[in-house]
Design an enzyme around this catalytic site. Structure first.
Site, PDB file in Angstrom:
ATOM      1  N   TYR A 194       0.821  -1.220   0.000  1.00 29.88           N
ATOM      2  CA  TYR A 194       0.000   0.000   0.000  1.00 29.88           C
ATOM      3  C   TYR A 194       0.854   1.269   0.000  1.00 29.88           C
ATOM      4  CZ  TYR A 194      -3.477   3.293   1.958  1.00 29.88           C
ATOM      5  OH  TYR A 194      -4.291   4.355   2.212  1.00 29.88           O
ATOM      6  N   ALA A 248       8.921  -3.250   3.087  1.00 26.31           N
ATOM      7  CA  ALA A 248       8.521  -4.657   3.160  1.00 26.31           C
ATOM      8  C   ALA A 248       8.480  -5.127   4.612  1.00 26.31           C
ATOM      9  CB  ALA A 248       9.508  -5.513   2.371  1.00 26.31           C
ATOM     10  N   THR A 258       6.482   3.161  12.819  1.00 24.39           N
ATOM     11  CA  THR A 258       5.059   3.257  13.156  1.00 24.39           C
ATOM     12  C   THR A 258       4.838   3.846  14.531  1.00 24.39           C
ATOM     13  OG1 THR A 258       3.133   1.886  13.730  1.00 24.39           O
ATOM     14  CG2 THR A 258       5.247   0.817  13.842  1.00 24.39           C
ATOM     15  N   TYR A 266       4.384  -6.699  16.675  1.00 25.47           N
ATOM     16  CA  TYR A 266       4.529  -5.866  15.473  1.00 25.47           C
ATOM     17  C   TYR A 266       5.285  -4.581  15.817  1.00 25.47           C
ATOM     18  CZ  TYR A 266       3.374  -2.255  12.112  1.00 25.47           C
ATOM     19  OH  TYR A 266       3.464  -1.207  11.242  1.00 25.47           O
ATOM     20  N   ILE A 324     -18.364  -0.876  15.518  1.00 27.18           N
ATOM     21  CA  ILE A 324     -17.600   0.154  16.239  1.00 27.18           C
ATOM     22  C   ILE A 324     -17.048  -0.514  17.487  1.00 27.18           C
ATOM     23  CG2 ILE A 324     -17.773   2.325  17.520  1.00 27.18           C
ATOM     24  CD1 ILE A 324     -20.143   3.058  15.645  1.00 27.18           C
ATOM     25  N   ARG A 383      -8.058   8.718  16.260  1.00 30.72           N
ATOM     26  CA  ARG A 383      -6.851   8.387  15.499  1.00 30.72           C
ATOM     27  C   ARG A 383      -6.488   9.557  14.591  1.00 30.72           C
ATOM     28  NH1 ARG A 383      -6.831   5.198  18.748  1.00 30.72           N
ATOM     29  NH2 ARG A 383      -6.573   2.936  18.700  1.00 30.72           N
ATOM     30  N   ARG A 440     -11.786  -3.581  21.066  1.00 32.66           N
ATOM     31  CA  ARG A 440     -10.772  -4.469  20.495  1.00 32.66           C
ATOM     32  C   ARG A 440      -9.570  -4.433  21.440  1.00 32.66           C
ATOM     33  NH1 ARG A 440      -8.747  -3.165  14.427  1.00 32.66           N
ATOM     34  NH2 ARG A 440      -7.651  -1.519  15.526  1.00 32.66           N
TER      35      ARG A 440
HETATM   36  N1  UDP Z   1     -12.177   0.205  14.286  1.00 34.41           N
HETATM   37  C1  UDP Z   1     -13.538  -0.065  14.442  1.00 34.41           C
HETATM   38  N2  UDP Z   1     -14.118  -0.973  13.589  1.00 34.41           N
HETATM   39  C2  UDP Z   1     -13.414  -1.621  12.605  1.00 34.41           C
HETATM   40  C3  UDP Z   1     -12.034  -1.334  12.456  1.00 34.41           C
HETATM   41  C4  UDP Z   1     -11.454  -0.412  13.307  1.00 34.41           C
HETATM   42  O1  UDP Z   1     -14.196   0.490  15.318  1.00 34.41           O
HETATM   43  O2  UDP Z   1     -13.999  -2.445  11.891  1.00 34.41           O
HETATM   44  C5  UDP Z   1     -11.541   1.208  15.158  1.00 34.41           C
HETATM   45  C6  UDP Z   1     -10.366   0.656  15.947  1.00 34.41           C
HETATM   46  O3  UDP Z   1     -10.821   0.090  17.159  1.00 34.41           O
HETATM   47  C7  UDP Z   1      -9.529   1.914  16.153  1.00 34.41           C
HETATM   48  C8  UDP Z   1      -9.822   2.746  14.902  1.00 34.41           C
HETATM   49  O4  UDP Z   1     -11.025   2.222  14.360  1.00 34.41           O
HETATM   50  O5  UDP Z   1      -9.982   2.635  17.266  1.00 34.41           O
HETATM   51  C9  UDP Z   1      -8.728   2.639  13.848  1.00 34.41           C
HETATM   52  O6  UDP Z   1      -8.436   1.270  13.635  1.00 34.41           O
HETATM   53  P1  UDP Z   1      -7.487   0.761  12.478  1.00 34.41           P
HETATM   54  O7  UDP Z   1      -7.446  -0.732  12.568  1.00 34.41           O
HETATM   55  O8  UDP Z   1      -7.909   1.359  11.174  1.00 34.41           O
HETATM   56  O9  UDP Z   1      -6.066   1.397  12.817  1.00 34.41           O
HETATM   57  P2  UDP Z   1      -5.145   1.278  14.135  1.00 34.41           P
HETATM   58  O10 UDP Z   1      -5.291   2.613  14.814  1.00 34.41           O
HETATM   59  O11 UDP Z   1      -5.593   0.131  14.950  1.00 34.41           O
HETATM   60  O12 UDP Z   1      -3.789   1.106  13.567  1.00 34.41           O
END
Ligand code: UDP
Length: 324
Positions: free
Chosen positions: A11, A74, A117, A141, A205, A219, A276
């Protein structure tokens, strides 16, 4: 310049290769196409198929490309996978990175721009996150990226490498040619747009009881073309070391979904689900250093512009590169 781009079929690598070529640089892409896409390699670039974990393959690519500098994208980049298979992350992202750094030293190539990152900060001790915030990754990671930063730091001191670590916040958006296509897709914006396309029934969400204005996580979403431009600036800069790349603004999950509804004109059903594991409530960049030292200014900071660019790409590629 002649630039070797590892992961140039992925990407962020594909878009950066595109910008390098537009700016008149020559690009050799080194990619094993395991998670990247052949269709994401710009037609003007040379593609060498090979695996970072093979020292011979990396050395052969270095000899064939004879680059002035390396951009290293990569890597494996899925947090949940890294919690199940940490060894994959250390083997590819750390040991593979060492193969690359050592092939550079043998060939006398010094400049390396490395994809790092904000996951290296883990749960940050303060927000906005500046480069001096303690790096305490909470998953393999982020740890693997931090380990390779540290290796490059020592190779700078002891062997004269010239590394730049670009610590990305949430990469998103697309150019006309290249966009985001992961399998499985875990990132919020492509998931929301897949729901807009009818490829998913709804968006979950992950938690609405965080200590944030609307209860969902914040974010810092940064356009891929702005990330790519930072790489070009880092390539020719005299600076080494770490730079955060973000807009300095946090958008909530709900704001992303609302903006996508406006941009697409589609309803995008959403449902609140459990948190999550491992999601910090706020990740927002303090990116003033990249402005001051690299002269970097994001050109597309508005969430709406970012989502519109991604929407244009997803409508043209509803099944990702498979349908392009
Ligand atoms: N998120 C969500 N639903 C989804 C995917 C992500 O609510 O299906 C939320 C996730 O919990 C985080 C934000 O969106 O708070 C950004 O998640 P993403 O995986 O895009 O990036 P991260 O910040 O984890 O690298």
């Amino acid at each position: 310049m002649n630039v070797l781009v590892t992961g140039g079929a992925g990407y962020i690598g594909s878009v950066t290769a595109e910008l390098l070529l537009d700016a008149g640089h020559a690009v050799t892409v080194f990619d094993n196409l395991e998670r990247g896409h052949r269709a994401a390699v710009d037609a003007r670039a040379r593609l060498i198929e090979g695996d970072l974990r093979s020292p011979q393959a990396v050395r052969a690519a270095m000899e064939a490309a004879r680059p002035d500098a390396v951009m290293h994208f990569a890597a494996y980049a899925l947090v949940p996978e890294s919690m199940e298979h940490p060894e994959r992350y250390f083997r590819n992202n750390v040991a593979g990175g060492m193969n690359l750094a050592e092939a550079m030293l043998e060939a006398g190539v010094r400049r390396i721009v490395f994809s790092s990152t904000c996951a290296t900060y883990g749960e940050p001790e303060r927000v906005p996150i500046t480069e001096d915030v303690a790096q305490r990754p909470t998953n393999p990671y982020g740890e693997s990226k931090l380990m390779f930063e540290r290796i490059l730091h020592w190779y700078e001191r002891l062997h004269g490498l010239q590394p730049v670590f670009l610590r990305y916040f949430n990469a998103c958006g697309a150019t006309r040619k290249f966009g985001e296509d992961h399998d499985p897709e875990t990132h919020l914006i492509p998931i929301v747009l897949q729901a807009a396309l009818g490829r998913r029934e709804k968006v979950f969400i992950y938690g609405d009881d965080y200590d944030t204005p609307d209860g969902t996580c914040l974010r810092d979403y940064i356009h891929i073309a702005d990330l790519a431009r930072a790489h070009l600036l880092a390539l020719t800069s005299a600076h080494t070391g770490a730079f955060n790349l973000g807009n300095g603004t946090g958008y909530s999950v709900r704001e992303v979904i609302e903006t996508a509804r406006r941009v697409t004109g589609r309803p995008i059903p959403a449902e609140v689900a459990a948190r999550r594991p491992g999601d910090p409530p706020r990740l927002v960049a303090g990116a003033e250093k990249a402005g001051a030292e690299l002269g970097w200014r994001p050109a597309f900071p508005e969430l709406e512009t970012i989502i519109r660019s991604a929407w244009t790409w997803h409508r043209a590629h509803p099944e990702g590169y498979g349908s392009g």
